[in-house]
Design an enzyme around this catalytic site. Structure first.
Site, short mmCIF file in Angstrom:
data_model
loop_
_atom_site.label_atom_id
_atom_site.label_comp_id
_atom_site.label_asym_id
_atom_site.label_seq_id
_atom_site.Cartn_x
_atom_site.Cartn_y
_atom_site.Cartn_z
N LYS A 192 1.27 -25.93 -35.98
CA LYS A 192 0.99 -25.97 -34.54
C LYS A 192 0.08 -24.80 -34.19
O LYS A 192 0.41 -23.63 -34.46
CB LYS A 192 2.32 -25.84 -33.79
CG LYS A 192 2.37 -26.54 -32.47
CD LYS A 192 3.79 -26.46 -31.94
CE LYS A 192 3.94 -27.15 -30.62
NZ LYS A 192 5.25 -26.90 -30.03
C1 E4P Z 1 6.02 -28.80 -27.20
O1 E4P Z 1 5.69 -28.84 -28.38
C2 E4P Z 1 6.66 -27.64 -26.57
O2 E4P Z 1 7.55 -27.06 -27.49
C3 E4P Z 1 7.49 -27.99 -25.37
O3 E4P Z 1 7.46 -29.36 -25.07
C4 E4P Z 1 7.37 -27.07 -24.23
O4 E4P Z 1 8.21 -27.49 -23.19
P1 E4P Z 1 8.64 -26.57 -21.96
O5 E4P Z 1 7.54 -26.55 -20.98
O6 E4P Z 1 9.88 -27.23 -21.41
O7 E4P Z 1 8.93 -25.19 -22.54
#
Ligand code: E4P
Length: 214
Positions: A83
């Site tokens: 990522k």
């Molecule tokens: C995606 O890969 C992220 O980890 C995640 O969806 C972030 O979500 P949040 O805005 O609830 O922290």
């Protein structure tokens, strides 16, 4: 549509997996920090639990650093996806990792053009954050729609991973638009099965079943 769980908590992942709700897993540094465990250990355990793709995020912000961290993360298991945060440097890292045969997920996408650039760089997955846009009074789902249109227009193979999902309506809308994947926190997954008419119907069936002669 594939369902990923947005979690680094192995117990949550096991429970959701038992329900058939884990086509893959997304983690991020905030989720890993909550476990109190080493990043590599968390990712290895998650990868052993599911055969689906598991996104593990780099911490470096320069292209060389992201590339070498990504190479190390990819060695942890065959199903790791590296990522990479959206940025100029991030796109360089995505191109380099892709040319090494390593899958990437470009994260922190908040505009359709960012998603276009992620696809052009060769990302396997692009993660637009719906809930965080809604939080600032911007329609997050509109972003998913625009990205879908762009990817269809040009035949990009990059999958749209709708992220920052907060409630079941986000999932319904993502499915109607045609997002490839939604990544869902455990507490939202357990909300999805709930309906008052289901509870009412079951209570009635059980009551009526008592009248059936044994
Ligand atoms: C995606 O890969 C992220 O980890 C995640 O969806 C972030 O979500 P949040 O805005 O609830 O922290």
């Amino acid at each position: 549509m594939k369902f990923y769980i947005d979690s680094a908590d192995i117990e949550e992942i096991k429970q959701a997996n038992a329900m058939g709700m884990v086509d893959g897993v997304t983690t991020n540094p905030s989720l890993v920090a909550k476990t109190g465990r080493k990043h590599e250990d968390v990712i290895k355990d998650i990868c052993a639990e599911t055969g689906g793709l598991v996104s593990a995020e780099v911490l470096a912000t320069d292209a060389d650093g992201m590339f070498s961290e990504g190479m190390e993360l990819a060695k942890l298991a065959d199903n790791v996806v590296v990522k990479i945060p959206m940025s100029d440097e991030g796109l360089v890292a995505v191109k380099r990792l892709t040319s090494e045969g390593i899958r990437t997920n470009v994260t922190l996408i908040f505009s359709p053009i960012q998603a276009l650039l992620a696809a052009k760089a060769g990302a396997a997955l692009a993660s637009p954050f719906v809930g965080r846009l809604d939080d600032i009074s911007t329609n997050g789902m509109e972003l998913i729609s625009q990205i879908r249109q762009i990817y269809v227009n040009y035949g990009f193979k990059t999958e749209i991973l709708a992220a920052s999902i907060r409630h079941p309506i986000h999932i319904l809308e993502a499915a109607l638009i045609g997002a490839d994947i939604v990544t869902v926190p455990f507490k939202v997954i357990t909300n999805l099965t709930q309906h008052p008419l289901t509870d009412k119907g079951l209570a009635q069936f059980l009551k009526d079943a008592e009248k059936v002669p044994q």
